[in-house]
Design a protein around this motif. Structure first.
Motif, short mmCIF file in Angstrom:
data_model
loop_
_atom_site.label_atom_id
_atom_site.label_comp_id
_atom_site.label_asym_id
_atom_site.label_seq_id
_atom_site.Cartn_x
_atom_site.Cartn_y
_atom_site.Cartn_z
N VAL A 160 42.62 18.29 63.72
CA VAL A 160 42.69 17.49 62.49
C VAL A 160 42.23 18.36 61.32
O VAL A 160 41.24 19.09 61.40
N ARG A 161 42.99 18.28 60.21
CA ARG A 161 42.68 19.09 59.02
C ARG A 161 42.18 18.19 57.90
O ARG A 161 42.83 17.20 57.55
N VAL A 162 41.05 18.54 57.35
CA VAL A 162 40.45 17.80 56.25
C VAL A 162 40.34 18.74 55.05
O VAL A 162 39.85 19.86 55.18
N ALA A 163 40.83 18.30 53.89
CA ALA A 163 40.81 19.15 52.70
C ALA A 163 39.95 18.53 51.61
O ALA A 163 40.05 17.33 51.33
N LEU A 164 39.08 19.35 51.03
CA LEU A 164 38.30 18.92 49.86
C LEU A 164 39.15 19.14 48.62
O LEU A 164 39.63 20.24 48.37
N PHE A 170 49.96 29.37 42.79
CA PHE A 170 48.94 28.96 43.76
C PHE A 170 49.47 27.91 44.74
O PHE A 170 48.70 27.12 45.29
N LYS A 171 50.79 27.90 44.92
CA LYS A 171 51.38 26.88 45.78
C LYS A 171 50.89 26.97 47.22
O LYS A 171 50.80 25.97 47.93
N SER A 172 50.54 28.18 47.68
CA SER A 172 50.05 28.32 49.06
C SER A 172 48.69 27.65 49.22
O SER A 172 48.40 27.05 50.25
N THR A 173 47.86 27.77 48.18
CA THR A 173 46.58 27.07 48.21
C THR A 173 46.82 25.57 48.29
O THR A 173 46.15 24.85 49.04
N LEU A 174 47.79 25.09 47.54
CA LEU A 174 48.11 23.67 47.55
C LEU A 174 48.73 23.24 48.88
O LEU A 174 48.69 22.06 49.24
N ASP A 175 49.30 24.21 49.61
CA ASP A 175 49.85 23.89 50.93
C ASP A 175 48.76 23.38 51.88
O ASP A 175 49.03 22.57 52.77
N GLU A 176 47.53 23.88 51.70
CA GLU A 176 46.42 23.39 52.51
C GLU A 176 46.23 21.89 52.29
O GLU A 176 45.88 21.16 53.21
N VAL A 177 46.46 21.46 51.05
CA VAL A 177 46.34 20.03 50.73
C VAL A 177 47.53 19.28 51.32
O VAL A 177 47.38 18.21 51.93
N ARG A 178 48.73 19.85 51.15
CA ARG A 178 49.95 19.19 51.66
C ARG A 178 49.89 18.96 53.18
O ARG A 178 50.38 17.96 53.69
N GLU A 179 49.30 19.92 53.89
CA GLU A 179 49.30 19.84 55.35
C GLU A 179 48.05 19.18 55.91
O GLU A 179 47.90 19.07 57.13
N ALA A 180 47.15 18.74 55.04
CA ALA A 180 45.92 18.10 55.51
C ALA A 180 46.22 16.71 56.05
O ALA A 180 47.15 16.03 55.61
N ASP A 181 45.41 16.29 57.02
CA ASP A 181 45.53 14.94 57.58
C ASP A 181 44.66 13.95 56.81
O ASP A 181 44.95 12.75 56.79
N LEU A 182 43.60 14.46 56.20
CA LEU A 182 42.65 13.61 55.48
C LEU A 182 42.17 14.36 54.24
O LEU A 182 41.89 15.56 54.31
N LEU A 183 42.08 13.66 53.11
CA LEU A 183 41.58 14.26 51.88
C LEU A 183 40.20 13.69 51.54
O LEU A 183 39.99 12.47 51.64
N LEU A 184 39.29 14.55 51.16
CA LEU A 184 38.01 14.12 50.59
C LEU A 184 38.08 14.41 49.09
O LEU A 184 38.00 15.56 48.67
#
Length: 407
Positions: free
Chosen positions: A200-204, A268-282
């Motif tokens: 599970v991926r969680v992104a701040l 910085f789209k690759s950085t935003l990819d971490e957000v796109r692929e996250a399962d949960l956002l904080l």
């Protein structure tokens, strides 16, 4: 106004306008932010200039009278830098520079400069350089005004035009090269993300300087760089984190900001990819900031733009230890007017507690206030996702053997 040390700061004035789309209160908010950006870049704002206009002057952004007023002030006070709150067109920048005879920047240029200062890794530096080149390309002509070769005609034919065209070609080639380099790194990062398996991926996520890195350090026991300046973190940091024997991946991403340059969003789209692929956002919010509602809206808009607004989200209101009473509507909470006596129950009575559809927390990352509830709520959210992915995990599903037998 910011309290700053007085050494080694570059004297700067900032300029903004009140228009039909931007009232005086909104302009002051933006100028406060621009002043903090200037401070982060190493400048000290000694004066603000504002003007009411229907729309920006297409030649000089502000009116000729206001530009003359700015000119007198910077000459009398030996100011070397003037920063405009909105992005200037190449023609505006060229005309203003000619009139003021000093360094002229806009908000986009300033943010790019801060990113250039903050870029630590090769990838971040490549991303920033690409954004800078894309910003620079249409402005090359203005950079050659000292040669006085742009006008053509008798006595004006010479190396000027050749220099400009050569520079344009160099910059275009550089942009193509940087795009290829980023494309290669993006593929490598995509492979890295796929190699992390099904965890599970969680992104701040959140506005810049809201305490995401501090929170990551507290939760993930990592050592992410933290500083009370904008864009302290550019590179995405991913750490394996464990709560109650439940492992998940926690990532810290670059902070968002209002009027974020489009060049940076793209690079910085690759950085935003971490957000796109996250399962949960904080979604971390600095509750002590007077404009935190606008910050929430700005972050939500960017999440909408990158098609991540519908992800499961926990609203995390941070910095409750730095909150002042005058920021709370008296109808929301009935306690004595002091700045130090808010209990968690008091916070939960405010309208803010309803923003996250019951997924709302109030914490202090530096003081670790209410961290138990934070960890519990994150654990529950991650567990819910984890069970759907690994339905027979023995840690989360004690009766998994029985469940298999019943199938």
């Amino acid at each position: 106004m910011l309290e700053k040390e007085t050494h080694n700061f570059e004297k700067t004035v900032i300029v903004g306008i009140v228009t039909q789309l931007q009232d005086e209160d909104k302009l002051n908010e933006y100028l406060d932010e621009l002043e903090f950006l200037t401070y982060t870049a190493g400048g000290e704002v000694v004066k603000r200039f504002t003007q009411k206009m229907d729309k920006p002057n297409p030649k000089t952004f502000v009116g000729s009278g206001k530009l003359e007023e700015i000119n007198y002030y910077i000459k009398d006070n030996e100011v070397k830098t003037v920063i405009f709150d909105d992005e200037l067109t190449p023609a505006q920048q060229k005309n203003i520079t000619r009139e003021l005879d000093c360094k002229v920047l806009d908000r986009t240029n300033l943010i790019l400069d801060i990113f250039a200062q903050r870029a630590e890794t090769s990838y971040a530096r490549t991303q920033v350089e690409l954004a800078q080149c894309q910003y620079l390309l249409p402005r090359l002509t203005g950079m050659w005004t000292h040669l006085e070769r742009q006008r053509g005609g008798i006595g004006m034919r010479g190396p000027g035009e050749t220099e400009i065209e050569t520079d344009r070609r160099i910059v275009r080639d550089r942009i193509a090269l940087l795009k290829e380099k980023i494309k290669t790194i993006d593929k490598q990062m995509a492979i890295q993300r796929s190699n992390r398996g099904a965890m599970v991926r969680v992104a701040l996520v959140g506005y810049t300087n809201v305490g995401k890195s501090t929170l990551m350090n507290a939760v993930g026991k990592s050592e992410v760089f933290v500083e009370n300046k904008l864009f302290a973190t550019l590179d995405t940091t991913v750490r394996k984190t464990v709560i109650k024997n439940l492992p998940f991946l926690l990532s810290d991403t670059v902070g968002f900001i209002r009027k974020l340059p489009t060049q940076l969003v793209e690079s910085f789209k690759s950085t935003l990819d971490e957000v796109r692929e996250a399962d949960l956002l904080l979604h971390v919010v600095d509750i002590s900031h007077p404009d935190f509602e606008d910050h929430i809206e700005s972050v939500n808009q960017i999440l909408q733009d990158i098609k991540s607004a519908d992800k499961p989200t926990i609203m995390v209101f941070n910095k409750i230890d730095a909150y002042s009473y005058d920021k709370i509507d008296e109808t929301d909470i009935t306690i004595e007017k002091t700045t130090k006596n808010f209990s968690l129950e008091d916070w939960k009575k405010t309208w803010m507690s309803k923003l996250g559809d019951k997924n709302t927390l109030f914490i202090s990352a530096t003081e670790k206030a209410n961290f138990e509830e934070f960890r519990e709520k994150v654990y529950e959210a991650v567990r819910e996702i984890h069970i759907t992915r690994f339905p027979y995990n023995k840690f989360l599903y004690p009766d998994y053997k029985e469940a298999i037998e019943n199938e």
